[in-house]
Structure formats: C-alpha cells, structure tokens
Design a protein around this motif. Structure first.
Motif, short mmCIF file in Angstrom:
data_model
loop_
_atom_site.label_atom_id
_atom_site.label_comp_id
_atom_site.label_asym_id
_atom_site.label_seq_id
_atom_site.Cartn_x
_atom_site.Cartn_y
_atom_site.Cartn_z
N CYS A 37 0.82 -1.22 0.00
CA CYS A 37 0.00 0.00 0.00
C CYS A 37 0.85 1.27 0.00
O CYS A 37 0.39 2.33 -0.39
N LEU A 38 2.11 1.15 0.44
CA LEU A 38 3.01 2.30 0.40
C LEU A 38 3.20 2.83 -1.02
O LEU A 38 3.52 4.00 -1.21
N ALA A 39 3.00 1.97 -1.99
CA ALA A 39 3.18 2.36 -3.39
C ALA A 39 2.27 3.51 -3.80
O ALA A 39 2.58 4.24 -4.73
N THR A 40 1.17 3.69 -3.08
CA THR A 40 0.24 4.76 -3.42
C THR A 40 0.71 6.12 -2.94
O THR A 40 0.19 7.14 -3.37
N ALA A 45 -2.05 7.90 8.16
CA ALA A 45 -3.48 7.92 8.50
C ALA A 45 -4.32 7.32 7.38
O ALA A 45 -5.27 6.57 7.63
N GLU A 46 -3.97 7.62 6.14
CA GLU A 46 -4.70 7.06 5.00
C GLU A 46 -4.49 5.54 4.90
O GLU A 46 -5.43 4.80 4.64
N LEU A 47 -3.26 5.11 5.13
CA LEU A 47 -2.97 3.67 5.13
C LEU A 47 -3.75 2.97 6.24
O LEU A 47 -4.29 1.89 6.04
N ALA A 77 11.23 3.45 0.11
CA ALA A 77 10.37 2.29 0.37
C ALA A 77 9.13 2.36 -0.53
O ALA A 77 8.68 1.33 -1.05
N CYS A 78 8.58 3.55 -0.72
CA CYS A 78 7.43 3.73 -1.60
C CYS A 78 7.78 3.35 -3.04
O CYS A 78 7.00 2.68 -3.72
N LEU A 79 8.96 3.75 -3.48
CA LEU A 79 9.40 3.41 -4.84
C LEU A 79 9.59 1.91 -4.99
O LEU A 79 9.18 1.32 -5.99
N LEU A 80 10.20 1.28 -4.01
CA LEU A 80 10.37 -0.18 -4.06
C LEU A 80 9.02 -0.89 -4.04
O LEU A 80 8.83 -1.90 -4.72
N ALA A 81 8.09 -0.36 -3.27
CA ALA A 81 6.76 -0.97 -3.20
C ALA A 81 6.07 -0.86 -4.56
O ALA A 81 5.42 -1.81 -5.00
N ALA A 82 6.23 0.28 -5.22
CA ALA A 82 5.64 0.44 -6.55
C ALA A 82 6.26 -0.55 -7.54
O ALA A 82 5.56 -1.16 -8.36
N LEU A 83 7.57 -0.74 -7.45
CA LEU A 83 8.24 -1.71 -8.32
C LEU A 83 7.79 -3.13 -8.00
O LEU A 83 7.57 -3.93 -8.91
#
Length: 103
Positions: A37-40, A45-47, A77-83
């Motif tokens: 979900c970090l990819a978003t 709070a949203e997560l 971490a967000c970039l890795l999650a998106a990948l």
C-alpha cells in the motif's frame, strides 16, 4: 512469514542493495500489506484507514519495513513498493484473434 520478492535497482543506496542480495527480505503478512500500500504514497493515517489498522500500528510496520530494507527512506520504500507491485501484476496474455479482445 511471507517473502516479498523483488530486485533492488542499481540506483538505490548500496546498503539496501547489499542487504537484499545477502538474503531475501521477509515481511510479516501485515508488513507485506502495508508495504504494497506504500506504493500509493498515502500518509500513515490514509494507510490506517484503508487497512483498518491504527495509525501507530502503521507507523510501527513502516519503521520495520524500512529497517529490513537496509534503513532506506520512506520515499525509497514507496518506490520499491511500486516496483514490487508492478512486478507482481499478472502479465497480459498475448494471443492474436478476436477472443483476446474483451467486449
């Protein structure tokens, strides 16, 4: 534990690449859910709202995820999650003909 498989790009900091090469990153089920979900790019709070967790639980998981990935930043971490999300997405079946086109 669930193993999240992905390759750390060469342009990531050396610590994260070295850690990922030494052993596969193992995340718990909840850490995996938070990681993907970090990819978003959502806030804690949203997560928390999306995953039905408390904000402090999300913070705890994000901290653990970043530590397991070699102490990278939240943005990294967000970039890795998106990948990871992109590589986990099922590949479209290529085949000619009219049957391949949804109607």
């Amino acid at each position: 534990m669930r193993v999240v498989n992905f390759s750390v790009p060469v342009w990531f900091p050396p610590r994260a690449r070295e850690r990922a090469r030494r052993d596969e990153v193992q995340l718990t089920e909840q850490e995996s859910a938070v990681f993907l979900c970090l990819a978003t790019g959502a806030s804690n709070a949203e997560l928390a709202g999306e995953l039905q967790l408390s904000v402090s639980t999300v913070k705890f998981h994000v901290h653990n995820i970043r530590a397991k990935l070699g102490g990278i930043s939240r943005l990294q971490a967000c970039l890795l999650a998106a990948l990871a999300r992109e590589s986990a997405r099922p590949k479209p079946v290529s085949g000619g003909g009219a049957a391949a086109v949804p109607r």
